[in-house]
Design an enzyme around this catalytic site. Structure first.
Site, PDB file in Angstrom:
ATOM      1  N   LYS A 108       0.827  -1.203   0.000  1.00 32.90           N
ATOM      2  CA  LYS A 108       0.000   0.000   0.000  1.00 32.90           C
ATOM      3  C   LYS A 108       0.868   1.262   0.000  1.00 32.90           C
ATOM      4  CE  LYS A 108      -4.204  -1.789   2.210  1.00 32.90           C
ATOM      5  NZ  LYS A 108      -3.807  -3.203   2.373  1.00 32.90           N
TER       6      LYS A 108
ATOM      7  N   GLU B   8      -3.140   7.245   7.738  1.00 31.87           N
ATOM      8  CA  GLU B   8      -4.021   8.006   6.861  1.00 31.87           C
ATOM      9  C   GLU B   8      -4.937   8.889   7.690  1.00 31.87           C
ATOM     10  OE1 GLU B   8      -6.362   5.449   4.469  1.00 31.87           O
ATOM     11  OE2 GLU B   8      -4.777   5.032   3.023  1.00 31.87           O
TER      12      GLU B   8
ATOM     13  N   ARG C 217      -6.200  -8.113  -9.842  1.00 30.83           N
ATOM     14  CA  ARG C 217      -6.870  -9.400 -10.066  1.00 30.83           C
ATOM     15  C   ARG C 217      -8.316  -9.135 -10.402  1.00 30.83           C
ATOM     16  NH1 ARG C 217     -10.021  -9.250  -5.571  1.00 30.83           N
ATOM     17  NH2 ARG C 217      -9.097  -8.499  -3.641  1.00 30.83           N
TER      18      ARG C 217
END
Length: 655
Positions: free
Chosen positions: A125, A209, A302
């Site tokens: 990430k 975050e 994916r």
């Protein structure tokens, strides 16, 4: 011969390195395209639906995912034995493992997905956000630095401003994630998040975050080929979530301005070009409800669980497009040829008990009644065994309508008519969600479930009462097997007089409690009478199974497994046997993954005794009292049923 056999990278046989509904879904496309399919299975899945549907099926190991579906060596060996040209990873397991994609490439196998380089680039990430920022794609304000010391992270949290989110850099699904509302709770939350991330992903690196208070979770479906074509297939809204796991997904996103929609598409395409992406991928964004600035979250390299809603509104088979790209063929349509058609919603059907804190449910499926007019992607059928080893999702119900109002109506009807008998599912809970005004209005954020069900979910009392009455009627319906013979009817028959209705008092016991009812065996149809004097009669739902005193029944999304007994035969003490404090039993079916005590050891109330795992969730059982461990009934690795004895405790000094 199919066009895939003569493609730049010929494909004739595809091995699906997965299980359950996604394996069945890939097999379906393979059959339509004339391609041979190979299923792989663990010992737990030897008789699974995907094994029966594939052209070939090969065992790859024991039930443990680490020794089967997560074993790169076992998957590659199966591909070699089967003669497969390509491997489709599905989602989950090895689908976003760059090492697996690279191993396929090195073995001369076609990996139906992006390159190992692209998977690796988006796998972290932190690195993904750095790449996005470098490409001009806005991300949520936060900290992505290498200094992982507690002091540095606390300083950065203060800079960002509370509340903040601590998130594991590797992996997803909400593991290693903590919300922190102020500096006083930061150290403990950081320690817990790092420990969870280390245990789940082997990496305790975290990022910070800014916490968005009322967020919408939006995502864009991308598809690209090796000829330089990159397109989006519109957006999806996945805001309804529980513990960061999606529950409903829909396309297109409701109440989204064209300005925001344009930003989503532009930013997703920019990221795709930045990393030279090929195949199917999803770029995820987060945005404050009512806001206009979608921030990049992550990219899933994916096929997504929710891909059917995109297929429904575009008419495009995304698995087919994945296979085409992997074979070196160009995309069959450009951006200006992809059209949006109506509205689609998907509901994830899980083997779990929302009324018991979403406890996983296991057992044998007795019957599956699929509604008409819906798409039902599943890996189960009557006779399938749902065990504790894998994810709890067993199916997806997908509806499509001319607009969102029509789609919501179709979803409500579909959930009403869907029945999975034999195990507990979340269908009744999903139906309750759809009935909420905010769902119908499309006012959806990630806080929807917490707002609508602050104290958890339990069945509607009137619906439960009605279904119990139907169970009693179903049981009573089988009391007159003799047809027209008056000599064997259970109603009161007299040779010289008028026939009278017989009555019988029944005890109904199910997972929500028990009650007594009177059933009057009328000439035409039985009638159920409750203690308050109200009576119920009517038709019995089609989704009903009666086996002796056991009635399995479903209507309106709610399913019951009811034990019906003559009230006079009920052993009043049977239900209280026990849950004595002297015995620790399994609260659910699962695998014993840890034992923290030995026979003879002294324990205090609250001490950890046993650890169990069921459907990727870990449960630690504590001592219910002070005492001494008298006997241990289980060992690490044992698969135990719900209610199975695990540990006996006696007071110190007792025999």
């Amino acid at each position: 011969m199919t066009e895939f056999a003569t493609a730049p990278r010929p494909i004739r046989t595809i091995l699906i390195a997965n299980r359950g509904e996604i394996a069945c879904r890939v097999i379906r496309t393979c059959k339509r395209l004339g391609l041979s399919s190979v299923a792989v299975y663990s010992d737990a899945d030897a008789d699974a639906l995907h094994v029966r549907q594939a052209d070939q099926a090969l065992r790859i190991g024991p039930a443990s995912a680490a020794e089967s579906y997560l074993s790169i060596a076992a998957i590659l060996d199966a591909a070699s034995r089967s003669g497969a040209d390509a491997i489709h990873p599905g989602y989950g397991f090895l689908s976003e493992n760059a090492g697996f994609a690279r191993a396929c490439e090195e073995a001369g196998l076609i990996f139906i997905g992006p390159t190992s380089v692209a998977i690796a680039a988006m796998g972290s990430k932190i690195e993904a956000k750095k790449i996005a920022e470098a490409g001009g794609v806005p991300t949520v304000p936060g900290y992505l630095g290498a200094d992982q010391s507690a002091a540095a992270l606390a300083e950065q949290a203060a800079r960002i401003g509370f509340p903040v989110l601590i998130k594991a850099s590797a992996g997803g699904g909400g593991r290693g994630m903590r919300r922190v509302d102020g500096p006083e709770g930061f150290a403990a939350a950081l320690q817990a998040a790092k420990a969870e991330a280390k245990g789940a992903f082997g990496d305790d690196t975290v990022l910070l975050e800014k916490f968005i208070g009322n967020p919408r979770h939006l995502e864009v479906q991308l598809m690209s080929d090796t000829h330089g074509n990159l397109v989006h297939l519109f957006e999806r809204d996945c805001s309804v979530q529980r513990n960061n796991q999606k529950v409903f997904e829909e396309a297109p996103a409701p109440h989204l301005s064209e300005a925001v929609r344009t930003k989503l598409f532009d930013r997703a395409l920019t990221l795709g070009r930045t990393i030279g992406y090929t195949s199917a991928g999803t770029v995820e964004f987060i945005m404050e409800a009512g806001g206009s600035e979608p921030y990049f979250l992550e990219m899933n390299t994916r096929l997504q669980v929710e891909h059917p809603v995109t297929e429904a509104v575009t008419g495009i088979d995304l698995v087919e497009w994945q296979i085409r790209v992997a074979a070196g063929l160009p995309l069959p349509a450009g951006q200006d040829q992809i059209r949006l058609q109506g509205h689609a919603i998907e509901a994830r059907i899980a083997a779990e008990r929302p009324d018991r804190g979403y406890q996983p449910a296991t057992g044998r499926i007795q019957a599956v009644h699929v509604p008409r007019g819906v798409r039902f992607d599943t890996g189960i059928a009557a006779g399938s065994e749902v065990g504790p080893h894998y994810d709890s999702m067993i199916a997806k119900l997908i509806v499509h309508g001319a607009n969102r109002e029509h789609a919501v109506s179709a979803l409500a009807t579909g959930l009403d008519d869907l029945a999975v008998l034999g195990i507990g599912t979340n269908t009744g809970f999903l139906r309750a969600c759809v009935a909420r005004p905010d769902f119908a209005a499309g006012r959806l954020t990630t806080g929807f479930l917490a707002r609508e069900f602050p104290d958890g979910w339990t069945p509607d009392a009137e619906q439960l009462r009605a279904l119990r009455a139907q169970a009693a009627l179903a049981w009573a319906h089988g009391l007159d097997p003799a047809g027209d013979s008056p000599w064997q009817r259970r109603s009161a028959f007299r040779v010289m007089g008028k026939r009278r209705a017989a009555t019988v008092e029944l005890r109904l016991q199910d997972d929500y409690g028990e009650l007594d009812v009177m059933v009057r065996l009328e000439t035409d149809a039985p009638v159920v009478r409750f203690e308050d004097g109200t009576e119920v009669s009517g038709t019995i739902p089609a989704a009903t199974l009666v086996d002796g005193g056991r009635v399995q029944i479903s209507r309106g999304g709610l399913s019951l497994d009811v034990q019906v007994s003559l009230a006079i035969d009920v052993d009043a003490g049977a239900a209280a046997d026990a849950a004595s404090d002297n015995h620790v039993t399994a609260p659910l079916p699962g695998v014993v993954t840890g034992l923290f005590v030995e026979a003879g050891a002294l324990v205090a109330k609250g001490d950890s005794l046993v650890q169990m795992e069921a459907m990727k969730l870990v449960h630690t059982l504590a001592a219910p009292r002070d005492g001494r461990i008298a006997r241990i009934h289980c060992a690490v690795g044992d698969v135990v049923a719900s209610g199975a004895p695990l540990i006996d405790i006696t007071a110190d000094g007792e025999e």
